[in-house]
Write an enzyme that holds these catalytic residues in place. Structure first.
Site, PDB file in Angstrom:
ATOM      1  N   HIS A  40      -0.118  13.256 -29.335  1.00 46.32           N
ATOM      2  CA  HIS A  40      -0.554  11.872 -29.082  1.00 46.32           C
ATOM      3  C   HIS A  40      -1.179  11.258 -30.333  1.00 46.32           C
ATOM      4  CE1 HIS A  40      -0.729  12.626 -24.466  1.00 46.32           C
ATOM      5  NE2 HIS A  40       0.457  12.197 -24.844  1.00 46.32           N
ATOM      6  N   HIS A  61       0.228  18.267 -26.847  1.00 49.44           N
ATOM      7  CA  HIS A  61       0.093  16.827 -26.602  1.00 49.44           C
ATOM      8  C   HIS A  61      -1.138  16.199 -27.241  1.00 49.44           C
ATOM      9  CE1 HIS A  61       3.487  17.418 -23.969  1.00 49.44           C
ATOM     10  NE2 HIS A  61       3.514  16.153 -23.627  1.00 49.44           N
ATOM     11  N   ARG A  88       0.808  -1.235   0.000  1.00 51.41           N
ATOM     12  CA  ARG A  88       0.000   0.000   0.000  1.00 51.41           C
ATOM     13  C   ARG A  88       0.837   1.279   0.000  1.00 51.41           C
ATOM     14  NH1 ARG A  88      -2.931  -2.809   3.962  1.00 51.41           N
ATOM     15  NH2 ARG A  88      -4.724  -3.888   3.044  1.00 51.41           N
ATOM     16  N   LYS A 126       7.798  23.158 -13.544  1.00 52.98           N
ATOM     17  CA  LYS A 126       6.932  21.998 -13.297  1.00 52.98           C
ATOM     18  C   LYS A 126       6.572  21.925 -11.815  1.00 52.98           C
ATOM     19  CE  LYS A 126       5.443  17.493 -14.217  1.00 52.98           C
ATOM     20  NZ  LYS A 126       5.458  16.318 -15.063  1.00 52.98           N
ATOM     21  N   LYS A 179       3.029  11.644 -11.229  1.00 48.03           N
ATOM     22  CA  LYS A 179       2.145  10.811 -12.047  1.00 48.03           C
ATOM     23  C   LYS A 179       2.873   9.504 -12.327  1.00 48.03           C
ATOM     24  CE  LYS A 179      -0.635  14.033 -14.757  1.00 48.03           C
ATOM     25  NZ  LYS A 179      -0.936  14.439 -16.151  1.00 48.03           N
ATOM     26  N   HIS A 215       8.111  10.651 -28.673  1.00 51.35           N
ATOM     27  CA  HIS A 215       7.124  11.496 -27.998  1.00 51.35           C
ATOM     28  C   HIS A 215       7.452  12.985 -28.198  1.00 51.35           C
ATOM     29  CE1 HIS A 215       4.280  12.836 -25.000  1.00 51.35           C
ATOM     30  NE2 HIS A 215       5.249  13.462 -24.357  1.00 51.35           N
ATOM     31  N   GLU A 229       9.999  19.192 -24.513  1.00 52.69           N
ATOM     32  CA  GLU A 229       9.308  19.492 -23.244  1.00 52.69           C
ATOM     33  C   GLU A 229       9.911  20.731 -22.590  1.00 52.69           C
ATOM     34  OE1 GLU A 229       6.646  17.760 -22.734  1.00 52.69           O
ATOM     35  OE2 GLU A 229       6.963  15.669 -23.334  1.00 52.69           O
ATOM     36  N   ARG A 269      -2.496  22.521 -14.184  1.00 56.42           N
ATOM     37  CA  ARG A 269      -1.550  21.479 -14.610  1.00 56.42           C
ATOM     38  C   ARG A 269      -1.824  21.018 -16.044  1.00 56.42           C
ATOM     39  NH1 ARG A 269       0.875  16.318 -11.095  1.00 56.42           N
ATOM     40  NH2 ARG A 269       2.243  15.590 -12.764  1.00 56.42           N
ATOM     41  N   ASN A 286       0.132  20.076 -20.998  1.00 48.17           N
ATOM     42  CA  ASN A 286      -0.175  19.229 -22.162  1.00 48.17           C
ATOM     43  C   ASN A 286      -0.148  20.003 -23.478  1.00 48.17           C
ATOM     44  OD1 ASN A 286      -0.612  16.846 -20.623  1.00 48.17           O
ATOM     45  ND2 ASN A 286      -2.540  17.737 -19.935  1.00 48.17           N
ATOM     46  N   GLU A 314      -4.234  17.752 -11.427  1.00 46.39           N
ATOM     47  CA  GLU A 314      -4.659  18.217 -12.748  1.00 46.39           C
ATOM     48  C   GLU A 314      -6.144  18.544 -12.828  1.00 46.39           C
ATOM     49  OE1 GLU A 314      -2.534  16.397 -16.038  1.00 46.39           O
ATOM     50  OE2 GLU A 314      -4.176  16.884 -17.387  1.00 46.39           O
TER      51      GLU A 314
HETATM   52  N1  LIG Z   1       4.857  10.604 -15.291  1.00 46.76           N
HETATM   53  C1  LIG Z   1       4.817  11.671 -16.062  1.00 46.76           C
HETATM   54  O1  LIG Z   1       4.449  12.768 -15.637  1.00 46.76           O
HETATM   55  C2  LIG Z   1       5.285  11.553 -17.475  1.00 46.76           C
HETATM   56  C3  LIG Z   1       5.538  12.708 -18.227  1.00 46.76           C
HETATM   57  C4  LIG Z   1       6.020  12.551 -19.514  1.00 46.76           C
HETATM   58  C5  LIG Z   1       6.257  11.285 -20.019  1.00 46.76           C
HETATM   59  N2  LIG Z   1       5.994  10.187 -19.263  1.00 46.76           N
HETATM   60  C6  LIG Z   1       6.257   8.825 -19.772  1.00 46.76           C
HETATM   61  O2  LIG Z   1       7.665   8.724 -19.979  1.00 46.76           O
HETATM   62  C7  LIG Z   1       7.903   7.747 -20.996  1.00 46.76           C
HETATM   63  C8  LIG Z   1       8.900   8.311 -21.965  1.00 46.76           C
HETATM   64  O3  LIG Z   1      10.100   8.595 -21.268  1.00 46.76           O
HETATM   65  P1  LIG Z   1      11.519   8.596 -22.010  1.00 46.76           P
HETATM   66  O4  LIG Z   1      11.450   9.470 -23.185  1.00 46.76           O
HETATM   67  O5  LIG Z   1      12.522   8.828 -20.965  1.00 46.76           O
HETATM   68  O6  LIG Z   1      11.584   7.115 -22.598  1.00 46.76           O
HETATM   69  P2  LIG Z   1      12.381   5.797 -22.171  1.00 46.76           P
HETATM   70  O7  LIG Z   1      12.316   5.579 -20.729  1.00 46.76           O
HETATM   71  O8  LIG Z   1      11.904   4.723 -23.075  1.00 46.76           O
HETATM   72  O9  LIG Z   1      13.874   6.176 -22.570  1.00 46.76           O
HETATM   73  C9  LIG Z   1      14.204   6.434 -23.916  1.00 46.76           C
HETATM   74  C10 LIG Z   1      15.372   5.540 -24.363  1.00 46.76           C
HETATM   75  O10 LIG Z   1      16.576   5.989 -23.753  1.00 46.76           O
HETATM   76  C11 LIG Z   1      17.257   4.902 -23.115  1.00 46.76           C
HETATM   77  N3  LIG Z   1      18.039   5.505 -22.053  1.00 46.76           N
HETATM   78  C12 LIG Z   1      17.614   5.946 -20.856  1.00 46.76           C
HETATM   79  N4  LIG Z   1      18.595   6.607 -20.237  1.00 46.76           N
HETATM   80  C13 LIG Z   1      19.666   6.569 -21.045  1.00 46.76           C
HETATM   81  C14 LIG Z   1      20.971   7.091 -20.969  1.00 46.76           C
HETATM   82  N5  LIG Z   1      21.368   7.872 -19.940  1.00 46.76           N
HETATM   83  N6  LIG Z   1      21.833   6.851 -21.983  1.00 46.76           N
HETATM   84  C15 LIG Z   1      21.433   6.138 -23.061  1.00 46.76           C
HETATM   85  N7  LIG Z   1      20.202   5.641 -23.210  1.00 46.76           N
HETATM   86  C16 LIG Z   1      19.339   5.860 -22.214  1.00 46.76           C
HETATM   87  C17 LIG Z   1      16.146   3.986 -22.722  1.00 46.76           C
HETATM   88  O11 LIG Z   1      16.614   2.687 -22.481  1.00 46.76           O
HETATM   89  C18 LIG Z   1      15.242   4.091 -23.949  1.00 46.76           C
HETATM   90  O12 LIG Z   1      15.727   3.277 -24.979  1.00 46.76           O
HETATM   91  C19 LIG Z   1       6.559   7.431 -21.611  1.00 46.76           C
HETATM   92  O13 LIG Z   1       6.122   6.180 -21.129  1.00 46.76           O
HETATM   93  C20 LIG Z   1       5.644   8.550 -21.104  1.00 46.76           C
HETATM   94  O14 LIG Z   1       4.311   8.131 -20.978  1.00 46.76           O
HETATM   95  C21 LIG Z   1       5.521  10.301 -18.013  1.00 46.76           C
HETATM   96 ZN   LIG Z   2       5.163  15.009 -22.957  1.00 45.60          ZN
END
Ligand SMILES: NC(=O)c1ccc[n+]([C@@H]2O[C@H](COP(=O)([O-])OP(=O)(O)OC[C@H]3O[C@@H](n4cnc5c(N)ncnc54)[C@H](O)[C@@H]3O)[C@@H](O)[C@H]2O)c1
Ligand SMILES: [Zn+2]
Length: 365
Positions: A257, A253, A126, A232, A148, A270, A190, A246, A250, A242
């Site tokens: 998306h 987005h 939990r 942020k 999130k 993305h 971003e 907040r 987006n 949100e």
């Molecule tokens: N929680 C939130 O508020 C929020 C906000 C925006 C995005 N997201 C989520 O985040 C995800 C996207 O995140 P992302 O763009 O980091 O993608 P990701 O985690 O897939 O990383 C992108 C790529 O980079 C690689 N990688 C990571 N760190 C590295 C490093 N230091 N050196 C080399 N390679 C590295 C990963 O293995 C992957 O192949 C999505 O699932 C999205 O929904 C969440």
């Molecule tokens: Zn985004």
């Protein structure tokens, strides 16, 4: 330039407030930065990040006064592993290792690892302590801050999740050196977003420093990350769940998306999709006389300078519509758009003529 290494930024959420440490070499300072870590530590990472940074993190943990029992779980790399199956594997590992309520979950990786680790931390027993150690630019400036957490469902992204804040975020800017060009640029989309929705001065700073950022200049990146996280943090403090402001995060987005989904989450990252989506939203805002033609040109120019696409893929209007209608931001069947109202401010509106949307897309395509 101000140094951000010694003075953490704070996300102000009353008893759930937490620091964001930003700087070069912080992965080697985990035991000093996080002295409160409990004996049982679960590290979630993936098969790309582990060979690069796991040993450093483990070494840093070994230097602390507390003796740690560290269990590592490595996901395969990819958005498709942000799943309920991976979540179940994480639970099995935690339970198999007899971890208790006093354990801590550490996320070492990008947004995929961070989102899954946070959701696992929210659910195990939990709720156990959670720490974000982001390694992508997108995770540094966006996903690691704000609480999130989620996994995807085959029918949609982030459909299963929770709001769950970390105890701290540690951003080691050195991790950015190993990112691929595309993942790096994706994060810059971003960063630009924060300037457009909230901070005209930061937008101007980005215009001046775009070349340095693209060259991964360490000082410029640290500054951009700190300012993005500060914005942020401010927005999240005002509206954690949100209900209002907040939603401005987006920007770009809804269109983004649609681009990601229409390209089956592969051809476009993305950030690339968000960049093209931001150009559409800005064009729409110009058509609705919310921003000037000169503001629009500045947004397009900065997008290009940051190495991001300004044109969306060629999609039929029906395709745009059907994907946009699936967006989580749809309320009572009405499409809602985040639109800039100047450089440095934005608004959310559902009062948009679909013909104008169609024209705004066509105009930049
Ligand atoms: N929680 C939130 O508020 C929020 C906000 C925006 C995005 N997201 C989520 O985040 C995800 C996207 O995140 P992302 O763009 O980091 O993608 P990701 O985690 O897939 O990383 C992108 C790529 O980079 C690689 N990688 C990571 N760190 C590295 C490093 N230091 N050196 C080399 N390679 C590295 C990963 O293995 C992957 O192949 C999505 O699932 C999205 O929904 C969440
Ligand atoms: Zn985004």
């Amino acid at each position: 330039m101000a140094s951000h290494a010694n003075k953490p930024l704070m996300v102000q959420l009353a008893e759930r407030s937490y620091p964001i440490h930003i700087g070069s070499g912080l992965l080697n300072q985990i035991s000093t930065l996080l002295p409160q870590l409990p004996p049982q530590i679960f590290i979630l990472t993936n098969t790309t990040v582990a060979p690069l940074y796991l040993a450093q993190l483990q070494q840093s943990l070994a230097e602390s006064a507390t003796e740690h029992q560290v269990v590592v779980h490595q996901l395969a790399d990819g958005e498709q592993y942000k799943s309920l199956e991976s979540f179940a594997e994480v639970m099995n590992t935690l339970i198999g290792a007899s971890f208790n309520r006093d354990c801590a979950v550490l996320a070492l990786g990008g947004g995929v690892v961070g989102d899954l680790a946070g959701f696992a931390a929210a659910c195990f027993q939990r709720g156990v302590d959670f720490y974000q150690i982001p390694t992508t630019l997108l995770a540094d400036v966006d996903s690691s801050v704000g609480g999130k957490t989620a996994v995807n469902h085959p029918l949609g992204k982030n459909l299963i999740g929770a709001f769950y804040q970390p105890q701290a975020v540690v951003i080691d800017t050195d991790c950015l050196n190993t990112l691929t060009e595309r993942d790096f640029h994706s994060g810059l989309a971003e960063v630009m977003k924060y300037g457009i929705i909230h901070d005209a001065e930061f937008f101007t700073w980005l215009e001046t420093n775009a070349a340095k950022l693209v060259a991964r200049d360490s000082a410029a990146l640290t500054e951009a990350i700190a300012r993005s996280c500060a914005i942020k943090a401010e927005v999240v403090a005002l509206d954690e769940r949100e209900q209002g402001v907040r939603a401005l995060l987006n920007l770009g987005h809804t269109f983004g998306h649609a681009i990601e989904a229409a390209s089956h989450y592969g051809e476009w990252t993305h950030g690339e999709a968000v960049a093209a989506g931001t150009v559409i939203a800005s064009n729409l805002a110009m058509a609705m006389q919310l921003i000037t033609a000169s503001d629009f040109r500045r947004i397009v120019a900065l997008t290009k300078a940051l190495g991001l696409p300004v044109k969306p893929p060629q999609l039929a209007w029906d395709t745009w519509l059907s994907y946009m209608q699936r967006d989580k931001k749809v309320q009572a069947g009405k499409l809602r758009f985040v639109l800039p109202t100047a450089i440095g401010s934005a608004t959310v509106t559902s009062q948009v003529d679909p013909e104008l949307v169609k024209a705004a897309i066509a105009d930049v395509s």
